[in-house]
Scaffold this motif. Structure first.
Motif, PDB file in Angstrom:
ATOM      1  N   LEU A 164       0.817  -1.215   0.000  1.00  0.00           N
ATOM      2  CA  LEU A 164       0.000   0.000   0.000  1.00  0.00           C
ATOM      3  C   LEU A 164       0.856   1.272   0.000  1.00  0.00           C
ATOM      4  CD1 LEU A 164      -2.792  -1.010   2.555  1.00  0.00           C
ATOM      5  CD2 LEU A 164      -2.948  -0.935   0.068  1.00  0.00           C
ATOM      6  N   LEU A 165       2.033   1.193   0.613  1.00  0.00           N
ATOM      7  CA  LEU A 165       2.888   2.373   0.739  1.00  0.00           C
ATOM      8  C   LEU A 165       3.876   2.523  -0.415  1.00  0.00           C
ATOM      9  CD1 LEU A 165       3.736   2.079   4.543  1.00  0.00           C
ATOM     10  CD2 LEU A 165       2.270   3.799   3.479  1.00  0.00           C
ATOM     11  N   GLY A 166       4.289   1.390  -0.997  1.00  0.00           N
ATOM     12  CA  GLY A 166       5.300   1.460  -2.049  1.00  0.00           C
ATOM     13  C   GLY A 166       6.716   1.396  -1.503  1.00  0.00           C
ATOM     14  N   PHE A 167       6.858   1.212  -0.188  1.00  0.00           N
ATOM     15  CA  PHE A 167       8.181   1.029   0.417  1.00  0.00           C
ATOM     16  C   PHE A 167       8.025   0.134   1.642  1.00  0.00           C
ATOM     17  CE2 PHE A 167       6.424   5.013   2.133  1.00  0.00           C
ATOM     18  CZ  PHE A 167       6.459   4.777   3.494  1.00  0.00           C
ATOM     19  N   ASP A 168       9.161  -0.411   2.111  1.00  0.00           N
ATOM     20  CA  ASP A 168       9.135  -1.321   3.252  1.00  0.00           C
ATOM     21  C   ASP A 168       9.040  -0.519   4.545  1.00  0.00           C
ATOM     22  OD1 ASP A 168       9.429  -3.238   5.168  1.00  0.00           O
ATOM     23  OD2 ASP A 168      11.390  -3.954   4.504  1.00  0.00           O
ATOM     24  N   PRO A 169       7.915  -0.602   5.248  1.00  0.00           N
ATOM     25  CA  PRO A 169       7.757   0.219   6.456  1.00  0.00           C
ATOM     26  C   PRO A 169       8.759  -0.114   7.555  1.00  0.00           C
ATOM     27  CG  PRO A 169       5.955  -1.368   6.257  1.00  0.00           C
ATOM     28  CD  PRO A 169       6.711  -1.397   4.965  1.00  0.00           C
ATOM     29  N   LEU A 170       9.242  -1.371   7.621  1.00  0.00           N
ATOM     30  CA  LEU A 170      10.175  -1.742   8.678  1.00  0.00           C
ATOM     31  C   LEU A 170      11.510  -1.010   8.537  1.00  0.00           C
ATOM     32  CD1 LEU A 170       9.545  -5.563   9.087  1.00  0.00           C
ATOM     33  CD2 LEU A 170       9.193  -3.815  10.815  1.00  0.00           C
ATOM     34  N   ASN A 171      11.863  -0.623   7.299  1.00  0.00           N
ATOM     35  CA  ASN A 171      13.132   0.067   7.078  1.00  0.00           C
ATOM     36  C   ASN A 171      12.998   1.581   7.131  1.00  0.00           C
ATOM     37  OD1 ASN A 171      14.524  -2.350   6.695  1.00  0.00           O
ATOM     38  ND2 ASN A 171      14.016  -2.419   4.521  1.00  0.00           N
ATOM     39  N   VAL A 172      11.796   2.089   6.999  1.00  0.00           N
ATOM     40  CA  VAL A 172      11.588   3.539   6.870  1.00  0.00           C
ATOM     41  C   VAL A 172      10.843   4.122   8.067  1.00  0.00           C
ATOM     42  CG1 VAL A 172      10.538   5.338   5.436  1.00  0.00           C
ATOM     43  CG2 VAL A 172      11.635   3.377   4.363  1.00  0.00           C
ATOM     44  N   LEU A 173       9.951   3.319   8.660  1.00  0.00           N
ATOM     45  CA  LEU A 173       9.090   3.818   9.730  1.00  0.00           C
ATOM     46  C   LEU A 173       9.531   3.345  11.101  1.00  0.00           C
ATOM     47  CD1 LEU A 173       5.461   3.242   8.360  1.00  0.00           C
ATOM     48  CD2 LEU A 173       6.935   5.221   8.047  1.00  0.00           C
ATOM     49  N   LYS A 174       9.265   4.195  12.073  1.00  0.00           N
ATOM     50  CA  LYS A 174       9.342   3.803  13.470  1.00  0.00           C
ATOM     51  C   LYS A 174       7.960   4.053  14.046  1.00  0.00           C
ATOM     52  CE  LYS A 174      11.318   5.171  17.934  1.00  0.00           C
ATOM     53  NZ  LYS A 174      12.309   6.025  18.642  1.00  0.00           N
ATOM     54  N   ILE A 175       7.285   2.989  14.495  1.00  0.00           N
ATOM     55  CA  ILE A 175       5.956   3.134  15.091  1.00  0.00           C
ATOM     56  C   ILE A 175       6.083   2.872  16.582  1.00  0.00           C
ATOM     57  CG2 ILE A 175       3.568   2.338  15.095  1.00  0.00           C
ATOM     58  CD1 ILE A 175       3.888   1.509  12.205  1.00  0.00           C
ATOM     59  N   ASP A 176       5.896   3.912  17.364  1.00  0.00           N
ATOM     60  CA  ASP A 176       6.081   3.841  18.813  1.00  0.00           C
ATOM     61  C   ASP A 176       4.717   4.000  19.490  1.00  0.00           C
ATOM     62  OD1 ASP A 176       6.913   3.924  21.402  1.00  0.00           O
ATOM     63  OD2 ASP A 176       8.323   5.579  21.166  1.00  0.00           O
ATOM     64  N   VAL A 177       4.227   2.910  20.068  1.00  0.00           N
ATOM     65  CA  VAL A 177       2.943   2.919  20.764  1.00  0.00           C
ATOM     66  C   VAL A 177       3.158   3.430  22.189  1.00  0.00           C
ATOM     67  CG1 VAL A 177       0.998   1.504  21.547  1.00  0.00           C
ATOM     68  CG2 VAL A 177       2.113   1.007  19.354  1.00  0.00           C
ATOM     69  N   GLN A 178       2.342   4.410  22.589  1.00  0.00           N
ATOM     70  CA  GLN A 178       2.475   5.071  23.896  1.00  0.00           C
ATOM     71  C   GLN A 178       3.894   5.631  24.069  1.00  0.00           C
ATOM     72  OE1 GLN A 178       1.192   1.615  26.163  1.00  0.00           O
ATOM     73  NE2 GLN A 178      -0.829   2.503  26.491  1.00  0.00           N
ATOM     74  N   PRO A 179       4.280   6.561  23.188  1.00  0.00           N
ATOM     75  CA  PRO A 179       5.656   7.080  23.174  1.00  0.00           C
ATOM     76  C   PRO A 179       5.984   7.941  24.388  1.00  0.00           C
ATOM     77  CG  PRO A 179       4.279   8.392  21.727  1.00  0.00           C
ATOM     78  CD  PRO A 179       3.422   7.250  22.196  1.00  0.00           C
ATOM     79  N   TYR A 180       7.266   7.985  24.723  1.00  0.00           N
ATOM     80  CA  TYR A 180       7.775   8.856  25.779  1.00  0.00           C
ATOM     81  C   TYR A 180       8.743   9.893  25.230  1.00  0.00           C
ATOM     82  CZ  TYR A 180       5.816   6.794  29.995  1.00  0.00           C
ATOM     83  OH  TYR A 180       4.958   6.411  31.009  1.00  0.00           O
TER      84      TYR A 180
END
Length: 704
Positions: free
Chosen positions: A686-702
């Motif tokens: 859906l994105l056209g790129f690998d999210p694991l290499n480009v994104l950082k998804i932090d749930v309940q971030p500090y």
């Protein structure tokens, strides 16, 4: 032939299917082949024969599985919540594979080292440097576990002292330190023991005896045949607390687990999973150790952000994992803090957590706090009030703690002619001047440069040093008080657990008159001779672009203030440019409830935790244009999600380690639904790129 779903260590997929001619218990570690490379894997479950051809499992590592059904449940739940492949979660349950720690001989288990000669005779003898450390520790704290001695001291030195008949190996210690609890402390112990199935918060001012309360509960739990896990936020807190535990529980087997143990980390892990440890003390990583038969989990200083792992995946919160473990284990769960997280206190106020209050100190008196307006001070660093108090405190034979928010000598070097600030070429932050090393250093990526002499923009040599660091405070206070013994305590000076223990021992022995330190000196340390605490820059964290800035400031100043007055009359001097700030006033009044009421109203209006859950998505790339383009793609893909979307916007530190960063903040009413939506939609197709290499998804971030 049987088939198994296997999670792969450090591999960006959930699981693969492998064949094996035999049965394997879920949780067992195995070796599997992926593209002709060997990988560690974890058997998740037995599955039906797939329609496609699969490889066989190469080797079984564990004879028995260390991951039971409860730990597997936590791993699967954490994989979902933190949006991380389950193999990366299960990696946390084991010591790093690179460690090949020496296994302690069995005869060391349950044995203790003690002095055979009298104290008067000890001082007539001569020892080398290593032997002296062992003897001094035994004189100060009494017998120590033989296994602990072998891990922390030279075996040759121990053997030498044994041969000289100075030390003896004994089977057990019958003498223990008994502490008489106050009526309030006993009441809290009884309340917690009578309600073991609900989470508890021990909320008391610094020095109120919270530790002794959970020690007493631990004693009851251990006597019942169950085990105890105590978490602390920082490695620096483990040596002093470990000594207290050894004095309080000399007859039990105690383990320690944190990242600074090196090779002995595996030995400690082996002891725990083999059932040879009754009480385990550790930092956040200890929450994953597959300890069996747990009856009590304590999270000390629960407010501390060190419990949240945010520098590397998985971005978990050890407090939440600890609570879930306690639920599955049927264990008592205790949070302890003088300044709990807003979210924790909100749960307590609303009855989700049982709150147990202590209003008075168990030792010493609450220190007097004085606020100094630095706008009226001639010096940038020290007010006359603080200088006079240090002099008076020293004359009384007491020690002083000076808290400085930053390391180094100066937080920046700036051209006085054109205003240019020397920044890290890889990060969008000023480089810190370290006078002792003679370099500029980036505290984010570690990049260093020689100290500049001219401005690269205008050529001026008029360069000014701005901001205050520990090195500068150490030097300047040394000029004012040349006769006093000064020790700096920051990550540049105290780099490993050995130097931490040496410094703490020096403070306890009154070898230093003044200790200049960063956050390392603010929490959990208990020394009876700290008569004065000085806060050099109380405003440092107030202006941070973070909704938790007020909370962090209140907690930090409360914690450092609490180091004073534990054995002698204590005073605190807080230097600030904003003496009228409500946070500073709340500190002076030592009124957490007033701070909470003001802060909870602000959070509710702005839609921040505990009223909304947050998810932070960070998109990074070496090209700022590409980073923004990808961030916009992410926003487009998730635009129909069950959350409010803020951004994309530049991260507070736009460039970090040569990558430009944009962030998207999600405000969620239902965290599980939001995670479900992201898991289904944030995909390569859906994105056209690998999210694991480009994104950082932090749930309940500090960290933002």
């Amino acid at each position: 032939m049987n088939y198994f779903s296997v999670a792969i260590s450090r591999y960006p997929i959930q699981s693969l299917i492998y064949a094996f001619d035999g049965e394997i218990t879920p949780g067992t570690r195995v070796i599997v082949d992926i593209r002709n490379n060997k990988h560690i894997g974890y058997v998740l479950e037995k599955v039906n024969q797939p329609v496609f051809k699969v490889k066989g499992i190469t080797e079984i590592i564990d004879k028995t599985s260390f991951i039971d059904e409860k730990m597997m449940t936590i791993a699967k739940e954490s994989s979902f919540k933190y949006m991380t492949p389950i193999g990366e979660i299960l990696d946390l349950c084991f010591p790093p594979f690179k460690f090949k720690g020496k296994t302690l001989k069995k005869e060391s288990a349950g044995k203790y080292l003690s002095l055979k000669v009298s104290v008067s005779d000890i001082f007539k003898l001569q020892f080398d440097k290593n032997e002296t450390k062992i003897v001094e520790l035994l004189l100060e704290n009494g017998p120590m576990e033989y296994a602990y001695a072998l891990k922390n001291f030279s075996k040759a030195s121990i053997q030498s002292l044994l041969k000289k008949d100075i030390l003896a190996i004994t089977d057990f210690i019958s003498k223990r330190q008994n502490v008489k609890l106050s009526a309030v402390q006993n009441q809290i112990v009884e309340n917690i023991l009578s309600k073991p199935s609900i989470p508890h918060l021990i909320n008391g001012i610094t020095g109120s005896g919270k530790t002794e309360i959970y020690f007493e509960i631990a004693s009851h739990v251990i006597k019942s045949g169950k085990r105890v896990l105590i978490l602390v936020p920082e490695i620096i807190l483990t040596p002093q607390l470990m000594m207290r535990i050894r004095r309080r529980f000399p007859e039990i087997k105690i383990g320690m687990y944190h990242s600074a143990l090196g090779a002995s980390r595996k030995t400690e892990w082996d002891d725990v999973v083999s059932g040879n440890v009754d009480l385990l003390l550790g930092t956040r990583s200890a929450v994953w150790v597959p300890m069996k038969n747990i009856g009590l989990i304590v999270v000390d200083e629960e407010q501390d952000e060190s419990y949240k792992q945010y520098a590397m995946r998985p971005y978990y919160n050890a407090v939440d994992v600890a609570q879930r473990r306690s639920e599955l284990e049927g264990a008592i769960f205790i949070l302890s803090s003088a300044t709990p997280r807003i979210e924790t206190y909100h749960k307590a106020i609303n009855g989700e957590i049982e709150i147990n209050r202590i209003e008075e100190r168990s030792v010493g008196e609450i220190p007097d706090i004085k606020i100094v307006d630095m706008k009226e001070s001639r010096s940038q660093i020290f007010s006359n009030v603080l200088i006079n108090k240090i002099e008076e405190n020293s004359k009384n034979g007491n020690q002083t703690f000076l808290f400085v928010p930053k390391k180094g000598f100066a937080s920046r070097i700036q051209c006085a002619n054109c205003g240019y600030i020397f920044k890290c070429p890889d990060c969008d932050v000023p480089m810190v001047y370290h006078k002792i090393d003679g370099v500029l250093k980036c505290h984010y990526c570690g990049h260093t440069e020689p100290v500049p002499t001219i401005c690269p923009v205008c050529g001026s040599s008029n360069l000014k040093k701005g901001g205050i660091g520990t090195e500068r405070v150490e030097r300047e206070i040394g000029k004012i008080f040349p006769a006093l013994r000064i020790k700096r305590m920051d990550r540049e000076e105290v780099k490993d657990i050995a130097s931490v223990e040496e410094t703490l021992e020096g403070i306890a022995k009154m070898e230093f008159d003044i200790v200049v330190g960063t956050k390392m000196i603010t929490k959990g340390l208990d020394f009876p001779n700290i008569g004065l605490v000085g806060v050099i820059d109380a405003d440092h964290s107030l202006g941070m672009p973070d909704f938790r800035a007020n909370e962090r400031t209140f907690q930090l100043l409360s914690q450092v203030s609490g180091r004073a007055g534990r054995g002698v009359k204590g005073e605190v001097v807080i230097q600030t440019m904003e003496p009228e700030n409500p946070i500073i006033k709340a500190i002076m009044d030592q009124n957490y409830d007033a701070f909470y009421r003001a802060e909870i109203d602000r959070r509710k209006m702005a839609g921040y935790p505990p009223f909304k859950e947050l998810i932070l998505i960070t998109v990074e790339d070496k090209s700022p244009q590409e980073a923004l383009k990808n961030a916009q793609k992410v926003k487009d893909v998730i635009s129909q999600g069950p959350f409010e979307i803020l951004g994309p916007a530049e991260s507070p530190i736009f460039k970090l380690m040569s990558k430009y960063r944009y962030q998207i903040l999600l405000k969620c009413d239902d965290l599980d639904k939001s995670i479900d939506f992201l898991s289904l939609n944030v995909k390569t197709e859906l994105l056209g790129f690998d999210p694991l290499n480009v994104l950082k998804i932090d749930v309940q971030p500090y960290s933002f």
